[in-house]
Design a protein around this motif. Sequence first.
Motif, mmCIF file in Angstrom:
data_model
loop_
_atom_site.group_PDB
_atom_site.id
_atom_site.type_symbol
_atom_site.label_atom_id
_atom_site.label_comp_id
_atom_site.label_asym_id
_atom_site.label_seq_id
_atom_site.Cartn_x
_atom_site.Cartn_y
_atom_site.Cartn_z
ATOM 1 N N VAL A 1 0.769 -1.218 -0.054
ATOM 2 C CA VAL A 1 -0.018 0.024 -0.068
ATOM 3 C C VAL A 1 0.472 1.029 0.005
ATOM 4 O O VAL A 1 1.859 1.296 0.644
ATOM 5 N N TYR A 2 0.627 2.076 -0.779
ATOM 6 C CA TYR A 2 1.272 3.588 -0.936
ATOM 7 C C TYR A 2 1.223 4.179 0.184
ATOM 8 O O TYR A 2 0.204 4.703 0.802
ATOM 9 N N GLU A 3 2.432 4.761 0.982
ATOM 10 C CA GLU A 3 2.476 5.214 2.272
ATOM 11 C C GLU A 3 2.209 6.850 1.577
ATOM 12 O O GLU A 3 2.704 7.276 0.646
ATOM 13 N N PRO A 4 1.724 7.579 2.421
ATOM 14 C CA PRO A 4 1.130 9.019 2.262
ATOM 15 C C PRO A 4 2.476 9.781 2.035
ATOM 16 O O PRO A 4 3.336 9.604 2.914
ATOM 17 N N SER A 5 2.508 10.467 1.200
ATOM 18 C CA SER A 5 3.797 11.306 0.756
ATOM 19 C C SER A 5 3.400 12.671 0.421
ATOM 20 O O SER A 5 2.425 13.168 0.495
ATOM 21 N N TRP B 1 2.864 3.180 -8.773
ATOM 22 C CA TRP B 1 3.678 4.462 -9.317
ATOM 23 C C TRP B 1 4.055 4.039 -10.571
ATOM 24 O O TRP B 1 4.224 5.154 -11.391
ATOM 25 N N ALA B 2 4.050 2.830 -11.056
ATOM 26 C CA ALA B 2 4.566 2.729 -12.420
ATOM 27 C C ALA B 2 3.556 3.266 -13.576
ATOM 28 O O ALA B 2 2.528 2.940 -13.592
ATOM 29 N N GLY B 3 4.175 4.304 -14.346
ATOM 30 C CA GLY B 3 3.115 4.923 -15.136
ATOM 31 C C GLY B 3 3.531 4.614 -16.548
ATOM 32 O O GLY B 3 2.714 5.129 -17.593
ATOM 33 N N GLY B 4 4.334 3.818 -17.071
ATOM 34 C CA GLY B 4 4.641 3.605 -18.480
ATOM 35 C C GLY B 4 5.223 4.915 -19.034
ATOM 36 O O GLY B 4 5.960 5.676 -18.493
ATOM 37 N N TYR B 5 5.031 4.891 -20.476
ATOM 38 C CA TYR B 5 5.524 5.812 -21.213
ATOM 39 C C TYR B 5 5.039 7.294 -20.736
ATOM 40 O O TYR B 5 4.038 7.430 -20.646
#
Length: 213
Positions: free
Chosen positions: A16-20, A139-143
Amino acid sequence: METPLVHLTEIELESVYEPSEDSFLLIDALELDSGYFEYNNPTLCLEIGVGSGIVITALAMALKKFCYSYFLGLDINPHACKVTKKTSDTNNVNIEIIQMDLLNNIQNKNIFDIIIFNPPYVVTEALEIFDNKLINKTWAGGYKGRQVMDKLFPMIPHLLSAKGIFYLLVIKENEPTNILQLFEKFNIIGSIIIERKIQGEHLFVLRFKKVIH
């Protein structure tokens, strides 16, 4: 706008993405429009990709002071759904959570007054967006970091109400000016309402509204 309490265990942090900084910038952007919310009393609010639930919980905490709203949070990650429920309960707000990939099962009925999206925006190899690791999907958004968000953009005009607002978090590499131009073709006008430079990233929050003739 009050920042919610969020508690992630070491096991939850694995998926799970930690608040940043991006999470906090989105909350700051929503706070800028708090007067608008109080005037318009948004009824239906949606966050796509809730992660820890910190953003939609902050919105729910703010809106409950002056209106009755329904909050819906979506995430492909079942662990994020559970964490968001925990975050909402900890902060005494009610958020309906549904495990879903983007907007695949949401009907196009122009009903949402607020839509929030903090997408996977990091520029990566195209195939990384299909990685089975749930944490990578945050987080991985590709191109150009745009592969996931570009898939969703055409759906937004069919979900926003006439008075609806769409908030989008992006980075410089996502080409925010190009995104603003893209939405003009949907008859939706947008602008950069807040930005912040942090180590290694230049963050922007874009705000979009329908053009009413």
